[in-house]
Design an enzyme around this catalytic site. Structure first.
Site, mmCIF file in Angstrom:
data_model
loop_
_atom_site.group_PDB
_atom_site.id
_atom_site.type_symbol
_atom_site.label_atom_id
_atom_site.label_comp_id
_atom_site.label_asym_id
_atom_site.label_seq_id
_atom_site.Cartn_x
_atom_site.Cartn_y
_atom_site.Cartn_z
ATOM 1 C CG ASP A 74 -17.872 -52.414 35.009
ATOM 2 O OD1 ASP A 74 -18.208 -52.506 33.811
ATOM 3 O OD2 ASP A 74 -18.691 -52.403 35.948
ATOM 4 C CD GLU A 107 -3.660 -17.830 23.374
ATOM 5 O OE1 GLU A 107 -4.381 -16.947 23.917
ATOM 6 O OE2 GLU A 107 -3.186 -17.707 22.222
ATOM 7 C CD GLU A 114 -8.672 -16.648 28.891
ATOM 8 O OE1 GLU A 114 -8.096 -15.731 28.278
ATOM 9 O OE2 GLU A 114 -9.922 -16.769 28.924
ATOM 10 C CD GLU A 120 -6.621 -13.393 30.123
ATOM 11 O OE1 GLU A 120 -7.449 -12.449 30.060
ATOM 12 O OE2 GLU A 120 -5.810 -13.631 29.214
ATOM 13 C CD GLU A 176 -3.849 -16.952 28.541
ATOM 14 O OE1 GLU A 176 -3.019 -17.005 27.621
ATOM 15 O OE2 GLU A 176 -4.875 -16.237 28.489
ATOM 16 C CG HIS A 193 -8.161 -17.950 22.558
ATOM 17 N ND1 HIS A 193 -7.753 -16.640 22.542
ATOM 18 C CD2 HIS A 193 -9.442 -17.911 22.988
ATOM 19 C CE1 HIS A 193 -8.729 -15.851 22.945
ATOM 20 N NE2 HIS A 193 -9.771 -16.619 23.229
ATOM 21 N NE ARG A 251 -5.183 -9.448 20.398
ATOM 22 C CZ ARG A 251 -4.361 -10.439 20.718
ATOM 23 N NH1 ARG A 251 -4.851 -11.581 21.128
ATOM 24 N NH2 ARG A 251 -3.059 -10.277 20.646
ATOM 25 C CD GLU A 276 -5.747 -16.373 19.075
ATOM 26 O OE1 GLU A 276 -5.944 -16.317 20.303
ATOM 27 O OE2 GLU A 276 -5.379 -15.390 18.395
ATOM 28 N NE ARG A 327 -9.479 -14.173 19.724
ATOM 29 C CZ ARG A 327 -10.419 -13.514 20.356
ATOM 30 N NH1 ARG A 327 -11.633 -13.430 19.834
ATOM 31 N NH2 ARG A 327 -10.180 -12.938 21.524
#
Length: 450
Positions: free
Chosen positions: A60, A137, A139, A194, A201, A250, A322, A339, A341
């Protein structure tokens, strides 16, 4: 060609039925994901498996948030045979699972199925000559539970980044998660504590986008089950505690050509990035405000996207630091990637990958050039410099993100009308409910003051 596919499916189906019988599996869980990224499950006995493989298991759809109205509720589950996995933690009877796509009564794919949505955008990429590869990645936090099994905010350690036992008290649970994932076919790359207390992670191997989205959903299920077996509660809530880093997801993104070459790599460029990579990057940046509602879909997501906790705030890119939204990791050749982030693990992985791929493809189609890279720490930039360089920031809350999504026709088209409307309805309901709520912070700050 079509007949070959039918014969292949028939032989795969017969092989799976034989395997289930030989392994003495009693229950099979048919799993799918709703629009908000919550895994759903229909369990059948092994005797019903052939019926399920023929696409005859109905449910359903009106009972699932965001699917359909009650007058059009009948939906069918179509299992993907390649997703068959045996659960290694069952003791008294053997259980397995199959991930399913949702189909309508007329046999066509349901436009409200997030997995179908990702498949649609992947087909668009394939028609342009590309296959999307993704490495997530993920976490998460682990907290103690009380005597009733309810989660607390008490962490099981005071460890930090890359710490190990005896400080990292969650190491045993994390090791068990890693072993379980490997038993289910995952190729684990790293597993570590982490930055924040209780934060962990586990990274698994880069792969095709659809398999990666399936794996993210499986990963979250395994982490929560194994944490519970260890007397802990695992959460993928982006920011469960004030004053510490939040949990991100990430996404390492790349495109391969149909002959398996990395489309982002060009050894003759100064950064060894191809024009395709720059255009994909340009698309990701142009549409960042539009897709943030999907990569960061809950109220709490925006408590993570603030300065000072390693999460991105400004829409900038860099090959050397970063702090911006997008980083270009140093590896080149087949490992060349972008990447992103900003995403967090509350995101529906099928929709998050669909919208980020669509943004990148738009960049390729329209040859969108990214702005000049930012080499300095964007967290330390003065407001005047940010304005002078024309750097935009990510939405500061879910409501702003919803407004940005509503203005981005490219991202809306990747979702389709059904998912776009249902997602907006759900997000606005959550925002309105949150806006009316009187929080402990307000009481602490205002009750005696005014």
């Amino acid at each position: 060609m079509g007949r070959g596919k039918i014969l292949s499916y028939q032989s795969d189906k017969e092989e799976l039925l034989r395997k289930v019988e030989e392994m003495d599996i009693e229950f099979i869980h048919l799993q799918f994901t709703d629009i908000m990224g919550i895994m759903k499950n229909v369990s059948i006995t092994a005797e019903q498996l052939e019926k399920a493989l023929d696409g005859k298991i109905m449910f359903d759809g009106s009972s699932i948030d965001g699917f359909v109205r009650i007058e059009e509720s009948d939906m069918y589950l179509k299992p993907d045979l390649s997703t068959f996995t045996v659960f290694p933690w069952t003791n008294f009877h053997k259980e397995a699972r199959l991930i399913c796509d949702i189909y309508k009564m007329d046999g066509t794919p349901f436009e409200g199925c997030p997995r179908n949505t990702l498949k649609k955008v992947l087909k668009e990429a394939e028609e342009m000559g590309y296959v999307m590869k993704v490495g997530p990645e993920c976490e998460f936090f682990m907290f103690h539970t009380d005597e009733k099994g309810n989660p607390s905010l008490e962490t099981h350690d005071d460890a930090g980044y890359f710490d190990l036992a005896p400080i990292d008290l969650g190491g045993n649970a994390r090791n068990e998660m890693t072993i379980t994932l490997k038993q289910m076919g995952f190729k684990i790359e790293t597993s570590h504590h982490e930055a924040a207390p209780g934060q962990h992670e586990i990274d698994f191997e880069y792969d095709d986008a659809l398999l990666t989205a399936d794996n993210i959903m499986t990963f979250k299920m395994v982490v929560r089950i194994i944490a519970q077996r260890n007397g802990l509660h695992a959460t993928f809530m982006p920011k469960p505690k004030f004053g510490i880093n939040g949990s991100g997801m990430h996404l390492n993104l790349s495109l391969s050509t149909l002959d398996c070459k990395n489309a982002f790599y060009d050894e003759n460029n100064d950064l060894k990035l191809s024009e395709i990579a720059y255009h994909f990057l340009g698309g990701l940046m142009k549409h960042a405000r539009g897709y943030t509602a999907l990569t960061n879909p809950i109220i709490n997501s925006y408590k993570r996207l603030v300065p000072g906790y390693e999460a991105p705030v400004l829409i900038a890119w860099s090959a050397s630091n970063r702090s911006p939204l997008i980083r270009i990791p140093a590896e080149r050749g087949m490992g060349t990637r972008i990447e992103l982030r900003s995403p967090d693990p509350s995101a529906n992985p099928y929709l998050a990958l669909a919208v980020t791929l669509k943004a990148g493809l738009d960049g390729i189609k329209n040859k969108i050039q990214p702005p000049e890279q930012v080499t300095s720490n964007v967290y330390e930039m003065e407001t005047d410099e940010i304005k002078e360089r024309g750097i935009e920031r990510l939405p500061i809350n879910l409501y702003e993100a919803i407004k940005e999504l509503s203005k981005d026709e490219v991202i809306k088209s990747s979702l389709g009308e059904h998912i776009y409307k249902r997602f907006i309805e759900s997000a606005l309901y959550e925002w309105k409910d949150y806006s009316r709520y009187i929080s402990p912070w307000e009481l602490d700050r205002y009750l005696r003051k005014f």
